[in-house]
Design a protein around this motif. Structure first.
Motif, PDB file in Angstrom:
ATOM      1  N   ILE A 152       0.854  -1.180   0.000  1.00  0.00           N
ATOM      2  CA  ILE A 152       0.000   0.000   0.000  1.00  0.00           C
ATOM      3  C   ILE A 152       0.891   1.231   0.000  1.00  0.00           C
ATOM      4  CG2 ILE A 152      -1.728   1.286   1.294  1.00  0.00           C
ATOM      5  CD1 ILE A 152      -2.678  -1.377   2.427  1.00  0.00           C
ATOM      6  N   ARG A 153       0.686   2.051  -0.981  1.00  0.00           N
ATOM      7  CA  ARG A 153       1.476   3.278  -1.078  1.00  0.00           C
ATOM      8  C   ARG A 153       0.838   4.367  -0.243  1.00  0.00           C
ATOM      9  NH1 ARG A 153       1.822   3.577  -7.485  1.00  0.00           N
ATOM     10  NH2 ARG A 153       2.293   1.404  -7.758  1.00  0.00           N
ATOM     11  N   LYS A 154       1.672   5.215   0.272  1.00  0.00           N
ATOM     12  CA  LYS A 154       1.159   6.365   1.005  1.00  0.00           C
ATOM     13  C   LYS A 154       0.481   7.281   0.003  1.00  0.00           C
ATOM     14  CE  LYS A 154       2.354   9.732   4.455  1.00  0.00           C
ATOM     15  NZ  LYS A 154       3.377  10.251   5.316  1.00  0.00           N
ATOM     16  N   ARG A 155      -0.772   7.587   0.282  1.00  0.00           N
ATOM     17  CA  ARG A 155      -1.550   8.398  -0.640  1.00  0.00           C
ATOM     18  C   ARG A 155      -1.061   9.839  -0.623  1.00  0.00           C
ATOM     19  NH1 ARG A 155      -7.960   9.037  -0.075  1.00  0.00           N
ATOM     20  NH2 ARG A 155      -7.854  11.193  -0.606  1.00  0.00           N
ATOM     21  N   ALA A 156      -0.775  10.340  -1.784  1.00  0.00           N
ATOM     22  CA  ALA A 156      -0.319  11.727  -1.905  1.00  0.00           C
ATOM     23  C   ALA A 156      -1.498  12.669  -1.696  1.00  0.00           C
ATOM     24  CB  ALA A 156       0.295  11.954  -3.273  1.00  0.00           C
ATOM     25  N   ALA A 157      -1.192  13.876  -1.375  1.00  0.00           N
ATOM     26  CA  ALA A 157      -2.242  14.876  -1.191  1.00  0.00           C
ATOM     27  C   ALA A 157      -3.051  14.990  -2.470  1.00  0.00           C
ATOM     28  CB  ALA A 157      -1.624  16.222  -0.817  1.00  0.00           C
ATOM     29  N   SER A 158      -4.362  14.962  -2.316  1.00  0.00           N
ATOM     30  CA  SER A 158      -5.227  14.977  -3.492  1.00  0.00           C
ATOM     31  C   SER A 158      -5.688  16.384  -3.864  1.00  0.00           C
ATOM     32  CB  SER A 158      -6.441  14.086  -3.236  1.00  0.00           C
ATOM     33  OG  SER A 158      -7.165  14.579  -2.120  1.00  0.00           O
ATOM     34  N   ARG A 159      -5.332  17.344  -3.102  1.00  0.00           N
ATOM     35  CA  ARG A 159      -5.828  18.696  -3.313  1.00  0.00           C
ATOM     36  C   ARG A 159      -4.667  19.676  -3.242  1.00  0.00           C
ATOM     37  NH1 ARG A 159     -11.293  20.543  -0.751  1.00  0.00           N
ATOM     38  NH2 ARG A 159     -11.445  18.305  -0.610  1.00  0.00           N
ATOM     39  N   ASN A 160      -4.750  20.716  -4.010  1.00  0.00           N
ATOM     40  CA  ASN A 160      -3.771  21.791  -3.919  1.00  0.00           C
ATOM     41  C   ASN A 160      -4.260  22.727  -2.814  1.00  0.00           C
ATOM     42  OD1 ASN A 160      -2.184  24.047  -4.136  1.00  0.00           O
ATOM     43  ND2 ASN A 160      -2.284  24.158  -6.361  1.00  0.00           N
ATOM     44  N   TRP A 161      -3.807  22.463  -1.600  1.00  0.00           N
ATOM     45  CA  TRP A 161      -4.314  23.188  -0.443  1.00  0.00           C
ATOM     46  C   TRP A 161      -3.923  24.662  -0.455  1.00  0.00           C
ATOM     47  CZ3 TRP A 161      -8.172  21.774   2.423  1.00  0.00           C
ATOM     48  CH2 TRP A 161      -8.508  20.422   2.501  1.00  0.00           C
ATOM     49  N   ILE A 162      -2.812  24.996  -1.045  1.00  0.00           N
ATOM     50  CA  ILE A 162      -2.413  26.400  -1.098  1.00  0.00           C
ATOM     51  C   ILE A 162      -3.412  27.188  -1.945  1.00  0.00           C
ATOM     52  CG2 ILE A 162      -0.608  28.015  -1.824  1.00  0.00           C
ATOM     53  CD1 ILE A 162       1.351  25.665  -1.144  1.00  0.00           C
ATOM     54  N   ALA A 163      -3.763  26.647  -3.099  1.00  0.00           N
ATOM     55  CA  ALA A 163      -4.772  27.298  -3.941  1.00  0.00           C
ATOM     56  C   ALA A 163      -6.114  27.341  -3.226  1.00  0.00           C
ATOM     57  CB  ALA A 163      -4.897  26.566  -5.272  1.00  0.00           C
ATOM     58  N   TYR A 164      -6.430  26.286  -2.503  1.00  0.00           N
ATOM     59  CA  TYR A 164      -7.692  26.222  -1.762  1.00  0.00           C
ATOM     60  C   TYR A 164      -7.738  27.297  -0.676  1.00  0.00           C
ATOM     61  CZ  TYR A 164     -11.771  24.020   0.332  1.00  0.00           C
ATOM     62  OH  TYR A 164     -13.036  23.773   0.816  1.00  0.00           O
ATOM     63  N   LEU A 165      -6.641  27.439   0.067  1.00  0.00           N
ATOM     64  CA  LEU A 165      -6.575  28.469   1.113  1.00  0.00           C
ATOM     65  C   LEU A 165      -6.647  29.865   0.504  1.00  0.00           C
ATOM     66  CD1 LEU A 165      -3.758  26.997   3.362  1.00  0.00           C
ATOM     67  CD2 LEU A 165      -6.155  27.152   3.937  1.00  0.00           C
ATOM     68  N   CYS A 166      -5.956  30.056  -0.602  1.00  0.00           N
ATOM     69  CA  CYS A 166      -5.965  31.350  -1.288  1.00  0.00           C
ATOM     70  C   CYS A 166      -7.391  31.696  -1.711  1.00  0.00           C
ATOM     71  CB  CYS A 166      -5.025  31.300  -2.485  1.00  0.00           C
ATOM     72  SG  CYS A 166      -4.796  32.890  -3.294  1.00  0.00           S
ATOM     73  N   GLU A 167      -8.073  30.737  -2.306  1.00  0.00           N
ATOM     74  CA  GLU A 167      -9.460  30.969  -2.723  1.00  0.00           C
ATOM     75  C   GLU A 167     -10.362  31.266  -1.529  1.00  0.00           C
ATOM     76  OE1 GLU A 167     -13.103  28.486  -4.731  1.00  0.00           O
ATOM     77  OE2 GLU A 167     -11.058  28.015  -5.376  1.00  0.00           O
ATOM     78  N   ALA A 168     -10.138  30.585  -0.420  1.00  0.00           N
ATOM     79  CA  ALA A 168     -10.935  30.828   0.783  1.00  0.00           C
ATOM     80  C   ALA A 168     -10.722  32.246   1.310  1.00  0.00           C
ATOM     81  CB  ALA A 168     -10.594  29.806   1.862  1.00  0.00           C
ATOM     82  N   LEU A 169      -9.488  32.718   1.292  1.00  0.00           N
ATOM     83  CA  LEU A 169      -9.214  34.086   1.744  1.00  0.00           C
ATOM     84  C   LEU A 169      -9.892  35.109   0.838  1.00  0.00           C
ATOM     85  CD1 LEU A 169      -5.422  33.789   2.653  1.00  0.00           C
ATOM     86  CD2 LEU A 169      -7.323  34.136   4.245  1.00  0.00           C
ATOM     87  N   VAL A 170      -9.895  34.833  -0.449  1.00  0.00           N
ATOM     88  CA  VAL A 170     -10.488  35.763  -1.417  1.00  0.00           C
ATOM     89  C   VAL A 170     -12.013  35.745  -1.325  1.00  0.00           C
ATOM     90  CG1 VAL A 170     -10.750  36.271  -3.876  1.00  0.00           C
ATOM     91  CG2 VAL A 170      -8.503  35.677  -2.958  1.00  0.00           C
ATOM     92  N   THR A 171     -12.613  34.567  -1.325  1.00  0.00           N
ATOM     93  CA  THR A 171     -14.083  34.485  -1.325  1.00  0.00           C
ATOM     94  C   THR A 171     -14.694  34.956  -0.011  1.00  0.00           C
ATOM     95  OG1 THR A 171     -14.029  32.151  -0.695  1.00  0.00           O
ATOM     96  CG2 THR A 171     -14.218  32.652  -3.044  1.00  0.00           C
ATOM     97  N   SER A 172     -13.940  34.867   1.082  1.00  0.00           N
ATOM     98  CA  SER A 172     -14.457  35.370   2.358  1.00  0.00           C
ATOM     99  C   SER A 172     -14.310  36.882   2.478  1.00  0.00           C
ATOM    100  CB  SER A 172     -13.744  34.689   3.529  1.00  0.00           C
ATOM    101  OG  SER A 172     -12.381  35.062   3.558  1.00  0.00           O
TER     102      SER A 172
END
Length: 168
Positions: A8-28
């Motif tokens: 079983i391979r360690k699952r890599a991050a499935s989301r670009n969290w930096i872009a997600y956080l950036c979008e959250a800061l902008v939309t809020s």
């Protein structure tokens, strides 16, 4: 003869969290896009300790803002994954320490007359939350996201079990 199971391979991050956080800061409405991108880049990457947190005249407020800006979108994403019942909510509490670990608590409020549940307690030295690259940050964020999702699923199951028990 028994079959060998694939490793079983360690699952890599499935989301670009930096872009997600950036979008959250902008939309809020906290920051415009260019400022959010700069804020995250300056605070998440570089050398430890983060001088932006240790140098200002109001380090407590700056640290509290950073931790909320990091954890809030992660917790919000987890709440969308699990689909909270309508009267319930999640809240993030921080206990800021300027000399040691700050505590970030994620608490589930299931509704009136139901006890709250601590979903995650994360100890973090805010000035040491600096990452060598985007992938290491994504792994860090994905780990917290998974912890909240798993704890929230357990809390929802417990909530449904309590409702079924009280109905019988």
């Amino acid at each position: 003869m028994a079959k060998k199971l694939p490793a079983i391979r360690k699952r890599a991050a499935s989301r670009n969290w930096i872009a997600y956080l950036c979008e959250a800061l902008v939309t809020s409405g906290v920051m415009p896009t260019w400022e959010a991108a700069t804020y995250l880049t300056e605070n998440l990457f570089g050398e430890k300790p983060n001088p932006r947190l240790l140098g200002p005249a109001n380090p407590y407020e700056v640290t509290a803002q950073l931790l909320h800006r990091l954890y809030q979108p992660i917790v919000e994403a987890a709440s969308r994954e699990v689909h909270l019942p309508s009267p319930s909510m999640l809240h993030i509490f921080t206990d800021i320490s300027l000399t040691g670990n700050s505590a970030v608590l994620v608490v589930f409020f299931p509704g009136q007359d139901k006890s709250q549940q601590l979903l995650m307690l994360d100890a973090a030295k805010a000035w040491d939350l600096v990452f060598p690259d985007a992938e290491s940050f994504n792994i860090w964020a994905e780990e917290r996201y998974r912890r909240v999702v798993n704890a929230l699923r357990g809390a929802i199951v417990d909530l449904h079990d309590d409702l079924l028990t009280s109905a019988v």
